[in-house]
Each structure stands twice: as structure tokens, then as C-alpha cells.
Design a protein around this motif. Structure first.
Motif, short mmCIF file in Angstrom:
data_model
loop_
_atom_site.label_atom_id
_atom_site.label_comp_id
_atom_site.label_asym_id
_atom_site.label_seq_id
_atom_site.Cartn_x
_atom_site.Cartn_y
_atom_site.Cartn_z
N HIS A 174 0.83 -1.21 0.00
CA HIS A 174 0.00 0.00 0.00
C HIS A 174 0.87 1.26 0.00
N PHE A 175 1.90 1.27 0.85
CA PHE A 175 2.78 2.44 0.91
C PHE A 175 3.61 2.60 -0.36
N VAL A 176 4.05 1.50 -0.94
CA VAL A 176 4.78 1.57 -2.21
C VAL A 176 3.85 2.11 -3.30
N GLU A 177 2.61 1.63 -3.31
CA GLU A 177 1.62 2.10 -4.28
C GLU A 177 1.40 3.61 -4.16
N ASP B 112 -4.08 10.30 -1.71
CA ASP B 112 -5.20 10.38 -0.77
C ASP B 112 -4.68 10.42 0.66
N GLU B 113 -5.19 11.32 1.45
CA GLU B 113 -4.80 11.44 2.85
C GLU B 113 -5.82 10.72 3.73
N GLY B 114 -6.27 9.56 3.30
CA GLY B 114 -7.28 8.80 4.03
C GLY B 114 -6.77 8.23 5.33
N PRO B 115 -7.34 7.10 5.75
CA PRO B 115 -7.03 6.53 7.05
C PRO B 115 -5.56 6.14 7.22
N THR B 116 -4.84 5.90 6.13
CA THR B 116 -3.44 5.49 6.27
C THR B 116 -2.50 6.68 6.41
N ALA B 117 -3.03 7.85 6.58
CA ALA B 117 -2.19 9.04 6.76
C ALA B 117 -1.67 9.15 8.19
N THR B 118 -2.23 8.38 9.12
CA THR B 118 -1.78 8.43 10.51
C THR B 118 -1.34 7.04 10.97
N VAL B 119 -0.53 7.01 11.99
CA VAL B 119 -0.08 5.72 12.54
C VAL B 119 -1.29 4.94 13.07
N GLY C 124 -4.35 5.13 12.03
CA GLY C 124 -5.11 4.64 10.88
C GLY C 124 -4.49 3.39 10.28
N VAL C 125 -3.17 3.37 10.15
CA VAL C 125 -2.48 2.19 9.63
C VAL C 125 -2.66 1.02 10.58
N ALA C 126 -2.57 1.27 11.88
CA ALA C 126 -2.74 0.20 12.87
C ALA C 126 -4.14 -0.40 12.80
#
Length: 180
Positions: A109-112, A126-133, A135-137
Motif C-alpha cells: 500500500h505504501f509503495v503504491e 489520498d490522505e485517508g485513514p493510512t495518513a496516521t499511525v 489509521g495504519v494500525a
């Protein structure tokens, strides 16, 4: 869900056609599972956009990611990273494989997003849910838990064999289980 054996009882490889069919079947199963899983993620994360009629584009995203991640997962399946856990209780292999694929998918996901940022510019990512630690967790936990049934099914089928699993799932309860 087992893939075609590398060698048959006589020690020779199965015919190429049989290996290709087995590989395609494995990819198709992985793809469908991931498409459903990612499609549900898309529905959950983009509820507002869905009300505005963007369902096709969002499901297209889930479809394309399922194709790519299905291939990544298929490669991981063939490399069989959990082979060393086969002498332990099946739960260890199930949890390890789910964790391994979760880490693999998050990394992908991060490489993408990095590649998208290269081509479209950082503002396009996109600054969606994976923009924060956090959110990633959260996504990692949901993904991990969602992958457990897949790997449980795979490992139990490997242990008891497809004929017994097929009978358990599709056979009549009053009929004897093959090999059991």
C-alpha cells in the motif's frame, strides 16, 4: 485450497497443463477473496462518496488492487514461508501467514502511494485513514483478522485433505466422511 503438487507419488512433476490450471485456480480464489475484502473496505471508507454515485470508480480500485495483491499473495503462497511451522499446531501457521500477508499488503500500500505520488505529485495522494499511525494500525488489525479465516481454511484443508473438507462443507452430515 491446496495447490497442485510439485511432484506426484512417482517423483515426477505433474504435466504443465495441470500445474497451470492449479495456479490459475489458486489465483482466482485469492483474487475473489481479496476483491470481496477490499470491496468492503472501499464501501466502509468511502460511504459519503458512494452516496454521490462514485461506486464504479471505487470498486474499480478494489478490483485492480485485488488483481495485484492476489498475484503478490500467490507468490507468497508458492514460496511457502510458513513451511517451518508445519510441525507445530496449525494455529501458529494460520496466524503467521495472516500476519505475513498483512505486513506485505501494508508495505505494498505504501509503495503504491509512493508511486502514485511520483507520477501525480504528492498532493494527489489520498490522505485517508493510512495518513496516521493509528489509521495504519486499525487497517492492519482489520486486515489481519480478515485474513485469518482464509488461512484457517487453507491450513485445515492441507491437514485433512480436500476430499474430507469438500465432504464436510458440501456432503450430507449422515454420510461417512471419506478417509475418516
Amino acid at each position: 485450497m491446496t495447490h497442485a503438487p510439485v511432484h506426484d507419488a512417482g517423483g515426477s512433476k505433474p504435466p504443465l497443463r495441470q500445474r497451470l490450471i492449479g495456479s490459475f485456480r489458486l489465483f482466482f480464489i485469492l483474487f475473489i477473496y481479496l476483491w470481496i475484502l477490499l470491496g468492503l473496505f472501499v464501501l466502509n471508507q468511502n460511504f459519503e462518496r458512494l452516496r454521490e454515485g462514485e461506486t464504479l470508480a471505487l470498486q474499480g480500485f478494489a478490483l485492480m488492487n485485488a488483481l495485484v495483491l492476489g498475484k503478490v499473495m500467490m507468490l507468497a503462497e508458492h514460496l511457502d514461508f510458513a513451511r517451518w511451522l508445519r510441525t507445530r499446531p496449525a494455529i501458529f501457521s494460520i496466524l503467521f501467514e495472516a500476519l505475513f500477508c498483512t505486513v506485505l499488503f501494508i508495505a505494498f500500500h505504501f509503495v503504491e502511494h509512493w508511486v502514485i505520488g511520483l507520477f501525480r505529485g504528492a498532493a494527489a495522494v489520498d490522505e485517508g485513514p493510512t495518513a496516521t499511525v493509528a489509521g495504519v494500525a486499525i487497517i492492519a488489525v482489520v486486515l489481519f483478522v480478515s485474513l485469518i479465516p482464509f488461512f484457517a481454511f487453507k491450513n485445515v484443508t492441507r491437514i485433512i485433505g480436500w476430499p474430507r473438507m469438500r465432504h464436510i462443507l458440501f456432503g450430507r452430515p449422515d454420510q461417512p466422511i471419506p478417509g475418516g
